[in-house]
Design a protein around this motif. Structure first.
Motif: not given
Length: 478
Positions: A16, A27-28, A63-66, A364, A371, A477
């Motif tokens: 990150q 976030s990216r 990680n789950s976010e990516y 952040e 998405r 989700r």
């Protein structure tokens, strides 16, 4: 690659880092950005290991976010992965690589080799690159834990170093010691002395040899990784490592946990062009420059009497007059301007922004959020209203959902929208609109073959993204 000893790429894609702010954010982050060409650094890494004559399909750990970014970007470049492992919490590289090695051993057998690669490095692949992989593979088959040392071209202070030991034959060197990131004077002394290499943070390891060393030298890490893999669950196309097991691992790098302690470590010195793109000056060095030494990424700039500078802009056109050694980085909602030669100072600035509630969000999230179905951009917001641009990929659909605090109005800009409201389906095309009352159960889909774009106007007492009750979702989700 042989069936007895397949080389399994292990791609680390969970970092990150924000040293390339304002483009890179939590976030990216930078591995998913196209910084040195039309594809992202992560995609370039996948393409580098896509040769089936050399490699098995890659194991990606993130990680789950990516997870959807990882899957979508792999699909975009046509590279199939063997598995995507999801870290439930951040525990640095020792636990991540141990978990990936355990998975590779189970999936590919105890003779497997793993080529551990960072997903955010820029590498120029040439004959020396492939020679180094072959030399490292031979050493790994013999039980060595192999790291790659990059021949330094400057006294860089942003890299760790490796001091080479005795020649071991076949291009290998013993490792005398690992050196932390030095100050300028120390880096200059090491280059003058010779025998020092940049620590690339990439490795080639036999899974059995590596896991035996982890079990001996870092037993807590081994136990945690073993528990995380043993109790992992399958979620769509992803493997979720068990949270309780993985969280029990120490937060430590593989260098500290294993490589600085093991007697089995060897180094393969290499001369191919490499950069970890750890700051904007590294991006400048790795990019093609014009006659004045300038680099413009995305093309949105006009430069006059300007030298040795870097200009990056997502949308706005930047005009630069009479400057030298400057970095100008313009995202949709933030601009960084500073000396290019002091680009390492972005890090402390990001910490200051993160510490202030008014600017924390700038570190952040991007104004444009991505998405698995497409994404959205914030256009305008005020008291009790918000305007967004939504874009939905062909064949994709959002979750079936409702909101407790807001109503929405959708206007189609391009493409075809399939809108479901309380069970009723309506088809909309360009310039048509529809109203979604507060509390209605609704869904948006793109049944067409081109990108669907629409304007969303939200009104209500609360407009946060957490006011979404998902009832049904094809991405798991709900």
């Amino acid at each position: 690659m042989t069936e007895a000893n397949p080389i399994v790429p292990v791609v680390l894609a969970g970092g990150q880092g924000t040293r390339l702010w304002p483009m890179s954010r939590a976030s990216r982050p930078k591995q998913f950005l196209p910084l040195t060409g039309p594809t992202s650094l992560y995609q370039q890494t996948l393409l580098r290991v896509a040769d089936a004559s050399r490699y098995a399909p890659a194991v990606v750990i993130t990680n789950s976010e990516y997870r959807f970014l990882v899957a979508e970007q792999a699909q975009e470049v046509g590279v199939a992965t063997a598995a995507v492992l999801l870290e439930p919490v951040a525990r640095n590289t020792a636990a991540a690589i141990a978990a990936a090695a355990l998975h590779a051993r189970a999936a590919f057998g105890p003779g497997a080799l793993i080529h551990v690669l960072a997903s955010d490095h820029a590498v120029v692949v040439d004959d020396n690159y492939w020679w180094s992989v072959d030399a490292a593979a031979a050493a790994a088959k013999a039980g060595r834990l192999v790291t790659f040392g990059i021949t330094p071209t400057a006294p860089e202070t942003g890299y760790g170093y490796i001091e080479a030991g005795a020649e071991l034959g076949n291009g290998e060197r013993a490792v005398a010691r690992f050196v932390e990131k030095p100050d300028r004077a120390t880096a200059e002394r090491m280059l003058s002395a010779g025998g020092y290499y940049w620590n690339s943070g990439t490795f080639l390891l036999g899974v059995e040899s590596f896991l035996a060393e982890v079990q001996t030298l870092a037993p807590e890490t081994f136990a945690a990784a073993q528990a995380a893999v043993a109790s992992a669950t399958v979620d769509l196309d992803f493997i979720r490592l068990d949270e309780a097991g993985f969280a029990s691992a120490p937060n430590i790098s593989v260098d500290y946990a294993i490589f600085e302690k093991s007697k089995k470590v060897a180094m393969v010195p290499v001369t191919y062009a490499w950069s970890d793109l750890g700051a904007w000056d590294a991006v400048w060095k790795a990019s093609h420059k014009d006659d004045a030494g300038n680099v413009v990424i995305n093309g949105n700039a006009t430069l006059s009497d300007t030298r040795n500078s870097l200009v990056v802009s997502e949308k706005a056109h930047i005009a630069v007059e009479g400057l030298d050694d400057v970095a100008i980085i313009a995202s949709e909602d933030a601009i960084y301007v500073g000396k290019l030669s002091e680009a390492q100072r972005v890090g402390p600035m990001v910490k200051a922004l993160r510490a202030n509630k008014a600017t924390q969000g700038l570190t952040e999230i991007h104004r444009t959020a991505y998405r698995p179905w497409g994404g959205y951009s914030s256009v305008l917001s005020g008291d009790r209203f918000q305007v967004k641009r939504l874009f939905v990929k062909p064949g994709k659909k959002l979750s079936l959902q409702k909101h407790h605090h807001r109503a929405e109005h959708w206007v189609v800009v391009t493409g075809t929208a399939e809108v479901t409201i309380d069970g009723k389906v309506t088809m909309l095309t360009e310039n048509e609109s529809i109203y979604l009352p507060l509390g209605s159960v609704h869904r948006l889909a793109n049944p067409g073959k081109i990108l669907l774009e629409l304007i969303e106007v939200q009104t209500g007492s609360y407009l946060g993204e957490d006011d979404i009750i998902r009832i049904e979702d094809e991405f798991g989700r709900a």
